[in-house]
Structures are given as C-alpha cells and as structure tokens.
Enzyme design. Structure first.
Site, PDB file in Angstrom:
ATOM      1  N   ASP A 173       3.438  14.613   0.089  1.00  0.00           N
ATOM      2  CA  ASP A 173       2.299  13.799  -0.323  1.00  0.00           C
ATOM      3  C   ASP A 173       1.402  14.660  -1.208  1.00  0.00           C
ATOM      4  O   ASP A 173       0.716  15.567  -0.726  1.00  0.00           O
ATOM      5  CB  ASP A 173       1.515  13.308   0.905  1.00  0.00           C
ATOM      6  N   LYS A 236       0.073   6.108  -3.113  1.00  0.00           N
ATOM      7  CA  LYS A 236      -0.700   6.132  -1.868  1.00  0.00           C
ATOM      8  C   LYS A 236      -2.186   6.079  -2.201  1.00  0.00           C
ATOM      9  O   LYS A 236      -2.626   6.669  -3.200  1.00  0.00           O
ATOM     10  CB  LYS A 236      -0.353   7.408  -1.100  1.00  0.00           C
ATOM     11  N   LYS A 272       1.758   3.202   0.230  1.00  0.00           N
ATOM     12  CA  LYS A 272       1.210   3.768   1.461  1.00  0.00           C
ATOM     13  C   LYS A 272      -0.313   3.684   1.447  1.00  0.00           C
ATOM     14  O   LYS A 272      -0.974   4.463   0.771  1.00  0.00           O
ATOM     15  CB  LYS A 272       1.652   5.224   1.629  1.00  0.00           C
TER      16      LYS A 272
END
Length: 336
Positions: A173, A236, A272
C-alpha cells in the site's frame, strides 16, 4: 441490493477468501493520456445527492444481512499501524485474521471456516506477520513509501517497497505525493506510480490517494485515472491518518473512475476504502455501492477490500445478535 439479489447464509458456505482466488489479469497500465485526464470532471452536488439516498434505499435484514456481513469479513484488510505495535500484537492480529469469527457463531450459521482478506502492517512487522500466517493463505500487506505523508526521499521510498517485498509482503500500500495532484503535475504523479509499480514486482500495489487532502472530487477523480494508467492494482482512499478519510462521495467518484477505466481498457482495478469504517451497517452500504456501480464481479477480495481495524469486532457482534437475539460485550470479540 434486494433480497432477491442476495444469497442466504447457507448459500454463503462456498464464499472465497484471500487474494487471489480467481485469475484476474493484472492492470498493466497504459501511456499517460493527458487529454483523458484533463477532460475528467466531477459534479459534486450530484455525487452528494446520489450518496445521500443510498443508505435509505438499501436495507438488508435477517439471514441476508448475516450472509453479506460474512462476505464483508472476507474482504477486510485487518490492520494495525500504531507506533506501539509489537510482535505479540501482530501475532494476535494474525490469529484473528485466520479465525475472525468465533466457531460457535459460525456453526450456528451453518458456515465453514473463513478468513479476512489480508493483514496490513508496517514494514518492520512484515516478517512477523508472514511467519504467523504461514499455511493460512492470507497475504501480508505492507504500507510503504514513507507512509503516511509520503515525503521521504524518493529513492528511499522505492527501496522501502523492495525491502517489504523481499520480507514476504504480497501487497504493498503506497502513498502518492499529494503535491503532484494539488499542482496538476500529472506527469510527475504518473512517473512516480510507474516506479512504485515496477519496484513491487509480482506484489500487488494499492495506491493510497489520501483523498481528504486533495481538495476536490475532481482532483480525486483525476488522480484515480492517473494511478490506474500507471498500473495500480487497487486505488485506495486514505491512510487512515488524515482528518477526513473514506466517505461515500469520494468512493462513488473513485468507483466510477474504475468503471470507466475498465470500459476503455478491459482491465479491472480494485477499490479499497480505508479509515473511519467501523460499523457493520456502514460496511453494508459500501457493499451496496460496489454492487450497484461495479457489479458482482467486484464483490470479492481480489477486487475489493476494507481497510479497517475495529470493523471486524462490530460485525462479529452483529452476527452473534443474529444467532442469539442478544448483543454481547465488545470484549467477547477481541481483535488482538
């Protein structure tokens, strides 16, 4: 999402769990198309009106609610990102990821074993998490690139990715440089993301936009497109450290960008939402949004994740209430 569109708890027995379960061609990216990026707009008032109607229009009850909550568990990136993380805490979190719901509740629901989608930790805890999850099939995700601000020297951010992959992380991430978005320097954002994707190698990369710091939904949309063009496997919302994290308007903006990108390229990019999603009822709203905007294909761990730490506890409480008719104390559903 209606009861006709959902599956009963019994039918949820065969729910799949971790990434990847279904072969999904990775998004290879494409050359930066600045004409496409500059043409992107976002009608904020219309987006907000659409999002305001969603919670009221979609109500799921009884067995159907339990089935959707079980599905939500399989799409959680169970996360600990605290300065006081210890090896013991991470091992407890991994044990919870492998057995997220008490066995007696699963038995009462007629369910077999399920797991969360991944465990997300800082780089220093990757090896601990990988060892604790050995044999479970649950991937480890590492936050990287100077998380959460993304302001460390560029070469160190790239090397951090490589070190996390070397330590066993299967998902990375990364955080983008917000200044590139705020100044409209889309080439710089694209080049940065391409370098991060290359450093990840076979590991899947989730691009954290830190949407609460991007200033407008138009910026969110344009940053989403640029990161997907550069090869992001997921986009995300947040690090969870900003003052504003995942919201429905931001989510609608991002998932419609995903839908448009898929329509143009044929590649599916995951989504996400992270930060501030702590209640089971909120998880249901996000699942309804994904079903309506992207379709059933995205309702699986290889294309949708919740970034959360406390969400699992509330979902487990709701499942116990469904089984027994009584709410239990939070300590009966420990996370770690």
């Amino acid at each position: 999402m209606t009861t006709q569109d959902t599956h009963s708890t019994t039918q949820a027995r065969d729910v799949t769990t971790q990434l990847p379960q279904v072969h999904e061609p990775r998004n290879p990216g494409m050359p930066l198309d600045l004409d496409w990026v500059r043409a992107v707009q976002a009608n904020t008032s219309a987006i907000e009106r659409r999002c305001a109607t969603l919670p009221a229009r979609r109500s799921i009850k009884k067995d159907y609610q339990a089935a959707w909550l079980l599905k939500a568990i399989t799409m959680i990136d169970l996360t600990t990102l605290s300065g006081d993380d210890t090896a013991g805490r991470v091992r407890r979190l991994c044990a919870k990821a492998a057995h997220p719901v008490r066995a007696d509740i699963l038995d009462a629901l007629g369910m077999g074993s399920i797991t969360t989608g991944a465990v997300c930790v800082y780089h220093d805890m990757v090896e601990t998490a990988v060892a604790a999850l050995d044999g479970t099939g649950i991937p480890v995700a590492a936050v990287s690139t100077g998380f959460p601000a993304g302001l460390s020297p560029f070469h160190l951010r790239v090397e951090e990715i490589r070190e996390s992959v070397k330590a066993g992380a299967q998902e990375i991430d990364i955080v983008i440089s917000r200044r590139h978005v705020l100044t409209g320097n889309w080439q710089a954002l694209y080049d940065e993301m391409v370098a991060f994707r290359e450093a990840c190698g076979e590991a899947h990369v989730k691009a954290i936009l830190a949407t609460g710091e991007l200033g407008s939904l138009r910026n969110v949309a344009r940053a989403s497109y640029v990161c997907m063009m550069a090869g992001a496997d997921f986009i995300k919302t947040s690090t969870g450290k900003e003052s504003v994290n995942a919201t429905l308007p931001v989510s609608l903006t991002m998932v419609r960008a995903i839908r448009d990108y898929h329509a143009r390229t044929g590649y599916r990019v995951g989504y996400k939402p992270a930060g501030g999603i702590s209640k089971a009822k909120d998880a249901l709203v996000y699942l309804a949004l994904i079903k309506e905007e992207l379709g059933d294909h995205w309702l699986s761990p290889h294309l949708f994740r919740f970034g959360a730490s406390s969400l699992l506890g509330d979902i487990e409480r709701q499942l116990e209430h469904h089984v027994t008719g009584h709410y239990s104390a939070a300590w009966r559903h420990p996370i770690g």
